[in-house]
Design a protein around this motif. Structure first.
Motif, PDB file in Angstrom:
ATOM      1  N   ALA A 174      32.696  32.523  16.795  1.00 13.86           N
ATOM      2  CA  ALA A 174      31.508  33.351  16.610  1.00 13.86           C
ATOM      3  C   ALA A 174      31.951  34.528  15.744  1.00 13.86           C
ATOM      4  O   ALA A 174      33.048  35.073  15.921  1.00 13.86           O
ATOM      5  N   VAL A 175      31.095  34.898  14.797  1.00 14.26           N
ATOM      6  CA  VAL A 175      31.466  35.905  13.795  1.00 14.26           C
ATOM      7  C   VAL A 175      30.444  37.032  13.791  1.00 14.26           C
ATOM      8  O   VAL A 175      29.232  36.790  13.834  1.00 14.26           O
ATOM      9  N   LEU A 176      30.955  38.268  13.706  1.00 14.82           N
ATOM     10  CA  LEU A 176      30.110  39.446  13.543  1.00 14.82           C
ATOM     11  C   LEU A 176      30.390  40.066  12.175  1.00 14.82           C
ATOM     12  O   LEU A 176      31.552  40.262  11.804  1.00 14.82           O
ATOM     13  N   ALA A 186      27.360  38.201   1.687  1.00 15.54           N
ATOM     14  CA  ALA A 186      28.285  37.189   1.176  1.00 15.54           C
ATOM     15  C   ALA A 186      29.197  36.682   2.286  1.00 15.54           C
ATOM     16  O   ALA A 186      29.494  35.477   2.367  1.00 15.54           O
ATOM     17  N   ALA A 187      29.623  37.590   3.167  1.00 15.12           N
ATOM     18  CA  ALA A 187      30.468  37.180   4.287  1.00 15.12           C
ATOM     19  C   ALA A 187      29.741  36.184   5.191  1.00 15.12           C
ATOM     20  O   ALA A 187      30.316  35.178   5.620  1.00 15.12           O
ATOM     21  N   LEU A 188      28.487  36.453   5.471  1.00 11.06           N
ATOM     22  CA  LEU A 188      27.707  35.519   6.287  1.00 11.06           C
ATOM     23  C   LEU A 188      27.585  34.161   5.612  1.00 11.06           C
ATOM     24  O   LEU A 188      27.752  33.111   6.247  1.00 11.06           O
ATOM     25  N   MET A 189      27.295  34.159   4.315  1.00 17.99           N
ATOM     26  CA  MET A 189      27.153  32.897   3.582  1.00 17.99           C
ATOM     27  C   MET A 189      28.430  32.071   3.634  1.00 17.99           C
ATOM     28  O   MET A 189      28.405  30.863   3.913  1.00 17.99           O
ATOM     29  N   LEU A 190      29.561  32.709   3.378  1.00 20.05           N
ATOM     30  CA  LEU A 190      30.821  31.977   3.329  1.00 20.05           C
ATOM     31  C   LEU A 190      31.277  31.549   4.720  1.00 20.05           C
ATOM     32  O   LEU A 190      31.798  30.435   4.895  1.00 20.05           O
ATOM     33  N   CYS A 191      31.070  32.397   5.731  1.00 17.41           N
ATOM     34  CA  CYS A 191      31.454  32.011   7.092  1.00 17.41           C
ATOM     35  C   CYS A 191      30.624  30.832   7.584  1.00 17.41           C
ATOM     36  O   CYS A 191      31.131  29.947   8.286  1.00 17.41           O
ATOM     37  N   ARG A 192      29.357  30.812   7.207  1.00 21.28           N
ATOM     38  CA  ARG A 192      28.506  29.672   7.559  1.00 21.28           C
ATOM     39  C   ARG A 192      29.056  28.390   6.921  1.00 21.28           C
ATOM     40  O   ARG A 192      29.170  27.347   7.580  1.00 21.28           O
ATOM     41  N   ALA A 193      29.415  28.471   5.653  1.00 16.63           N
ATOM     42  CA  ALA A 193      29.945  27.300   4.943  1.00 16.63           C
ATOM     43  C   ALA A 193      31.259  26.829   5.549  1.00 16.63           C
ATOM     44  O   ALA A 193      31.567  25.630   5.523  1.00 16.63           O
ATOM     45  N   MET A 194      32.036  27.759   6.119  1.00 18.88           N
ATOM     46  CA  MET A 194      33.333  27.398   6.681  1.00 18.88           C
ATOM     47  C   MET A 194      33.248  27.014   8.149  1.00 18.88           C
ATOM     48  O   MET A 194      34.264  26.817   8.807  1.00 18.88           O
ATOM     49  N   GLY A 195      32.005  26.910   8.664  1.00 21.60           N
ATOM     50  CA  GLY A 195      31.804  26.288   9.960  1.00 21.60           C
ATOM     51  C   GLY A 195      31.626  27.193  11.152  1.00 21.60           C
ATOM     52  O   GLY A 195      31.589  26.708  12.283  1.00 21.60           O
ATOM     53  N   ALA A 196      31.534  28.511  10.952  1.00 23.70           N
ATOM     54  CA  ALA A 196      31.349  29.413  12.093  1.00 23.70           C
ATOM     55  C   ALA A 196      30.177  28.950  12.950  1.00 23.70           C
ATOM     56  O   ALA A 196      29.115  28.600  12.432  1.00 23.70           O
ATOM     57  N   LYS A 198      28.478  30.630  15.408  1.00 24.18           N
ATOM     58  CA  LYS A 198      27.438  31.638  15.587  1.00 24.18           C
ATOM     59  C   LYS A 198      27.716  32.784  14.638  1.00 24.18           C
ATOM     60  O   LYS A 198      28.865  33.205  14.473  1.00 24.18           O
ATOM     61  N   LEU A 199      26.645  33.311  14.045  1.00 28.33           N
ATOM     62  CA  LEU A 199      26.787  34.409  13.099  1.00 28.33           C
ATOM     63  C   LEU A 199      25.857  35.544  13.500  1.00 28.33           C
ATOM     64  O   LEU A 199      24.646  35.348  13.648  1.00 28.33           O
ATOM     65  N   TYR A 200      26.435  36.731  13.662  1.00 32.23           N
ATOM     66  CA  TYR A 200      25.667  37.910  14.029  1.00 32.23           C
ATOM     67  C   TYR A 200      25.869  39.000  12.977  1.00 32.23           C
ATOM     68  O   TYR A 200      26.950  39.142  12.410  1.00 32.23           O
ATOM     69  N   GLY A 240      32.777  38.666  23.582  1.00 34.96           N
ATOM     70  CA  GLY A 240      32.907  39.200  22.234  1.00 34.96           C
ATOM     71  C   GLY A 240      33.160  38.092  21.229  1.00 34.96           C
ATOM     72  O   GLY A 240      33.396  36.936  21.600  1.00 34.96           O
ATOM     73  N   VAL A 241      33.104  38.434  19.958  1.00 33.96           N
ATOM     74  CA  VAL A 241      33.274  37.436  18.897  1.00 33.96           C
ATOM     75  C   VAL A 241      34.762  37.191  18.622  1.00 33.96           C
ATOM     76  O   VAL A 241      35.612  38.041  18.896  1.00 33.96           O
ATOM     77  N   GLU A 242      35.036  36.011  18.059  1.00 33.66           N
ATOM     78  CA  GLU A 242      36.426  35.711  17.689  1.00 33.66           C
ATOM     79  C   GLU A 242      36.842  36.414  16.396  1.00 33.66           C
ATOM     80  O   GLU A 242      38.005  36.779  16.222  1.00 33.66           O
ATOM     81  N   ARG A 243      35.881  36.592  15.485  1.00 29.50           N
ATOM     82  CA  ARG A 243      36.175  37.203  14.194  1.00 29.50           C
ATOM     83  C   ARG A 243      35.096  38.235  13.862  1.00 29.50           C
ATOM     84  O   ARG A 243      33.895  37.989  14.092  1.00 29.50           O
TER      85      ARG A 243
END
Length: 353
Positions: A174-176, A186-196, A198-200, A240-243
């Motif tokens: 899970a990423v914040l 841009a961070a959200l876009m790339l983290c989504r592509a890399m398989g995260a 959950k994105l917050y 909490g989130v992992e990253r």
């Protein structure tokens, strides 16, 4: 190529000055690039546009502005090996000496030589009709990516990709992301592509919140508040989130990123400037967390990112909400400084659509 061209300069009083200057002639190992798109970075606003506060690598030397250039080679100097006339190119925006340790690793951003010169800071940048580039500073732009895609890679997306490679992001995470300006988005876009999984996000600007929602980049966007850490923990079974990534450059934003990360988690600080105040023992040491600093990227990772964008069929230009011709650069910088936008680009006529 003979004649003059227009270039945009930043006096440091929240204005833009357009000047007619000679079209540069490429020397050995250099090419002349016809500008197609050059986006405006938050660092330009922070350290140059409002006032000239930058020192050292961020010291603006009254050159043509713009360090996110992308275009097409129209003239070759002698000794060109790869990027011939007609090549579509992204400009890695720091021209290093090439022989220091960092340059030899591809991290010209950290070049330690006095010869180091960043486009748009110490040498002429991309807010012009043409830009003179050293061939060694270029990255190939594939046909499937737009020039506005490439301009985004030149700084923002490259910077985020570097941070992601340092902390690692996968389907386990899970990423914040704190701060949803262009870098945070841009961070959200790339983290989504890399398989995260959950994105917050955390953001206070309604325009940028709406953009994140419109593009489907986050599972939930919170507005900045003292309760943000508790809210994130509630969304993650109390853990909490992992990253976490901070792109806000604010003291409370950075603290939130640190405290909302779970035990053994990793945090990357990407936003420039500002301060941070936290308590090392409870916030970091006892939970075995790691904080990474990350500044732009290397040229080889930038090439990797371009390859990945093609594979993912991802287009960074989705974050470009406004495009202006060069003669309206003043309007473009003012909009970016106001912050009620995504990414702002100066484009050649054929790229304005």
């Amino acid at each position: 190529m003979e004649g003059t061209m227009k270039g945009a300069y930043l006096p440091g009083n929240s204005t833009v000055v357009l000047k007619d200057v000679p079209i540069p002639k490429p020397g050995h190992g250099q090419v002349l690039v016809k500008m197609k798109a050059c986006t405006i970075c938050g660092s330009d606003i922070r350290a140059i546009y409002r006032e000239h506060i930058g020192k050292g690598p961020e010291g603006y030397q009254n050159v043509i502005a713009g360090h996110e250039p992308c275009g097409q080679v129209v003239e070759e100097g002698p000794g060109i090996r790869r990027f011939k006339k007609g090549a579509r190119v992204i400009v890695y925006h720091i021209s290093g000496c090439g022989v220091c340790h960092d340059c030899r690793m591809g991290y010209m951003i950290s070049c330690s030589s006095p010869l180091r010169a960043a486009y748009g800071w110490q040498r002429d940048g991309g807010m012009a009709e043409y830009i003179l580039c050293d061939e060694k500073d270029l990255v190939e732009l594939p046909d499937s990516l737009s020039y506005a895609d490439g301009a985004q890679v030149a700084c923002g997306f490259g910077t985020v990709y570097e941070a992601i490679t340092k902390v690692g992001v996968s389907g386990n995470d899970a990423v914040l992301v704190v701060g949803l300006g262009p870098v945070g988005l841009a961070a959200l876009m790339l983290c989504r592509a890399m398989g995260a999984n959950k994105l917050y996000g955390i953001e206070g600007n309604p325009v940028r919140i709406e953009l994140a929602k419109k593009l489907g980049l986050a599972d939930k966007v919170l507005t900045p508040a003292d309760s943000n850490v508790d809210e994130i923990k509630a969304l993650t079974n109390g853990k909490g989130v992992e990253r976490a990534f901070d792109a806000s450059a604010s003291d409370p934003g950075r603290v939130t990123a640190i405290r909302a990360t779970r035990q053994w988690g990793k945090i990357a600080l990407v936003g420039e400037g500002g301060t941070v105040h936290f308590n090392p023992s409870p916030d970091i040491l006892h939970d075995q967390k790691t904080i990474y600093g990350s500044w732009v990227t290397s040229i080889w990772l930038m090439e990797n990112l371009v390859e990945e964008l093609v594979r993912w069929n991802m287009h960074p230009d989705l974050l470009v909400t406004h495009r202006f011709p060069l003669d309206k650069a003043s309007e473009a910088y003012k909009l970016m400084a106001d912050g009620n936008c995504g990414k702002v680009a100066i484009c050649a006529d054929e790229e304005l659509k």
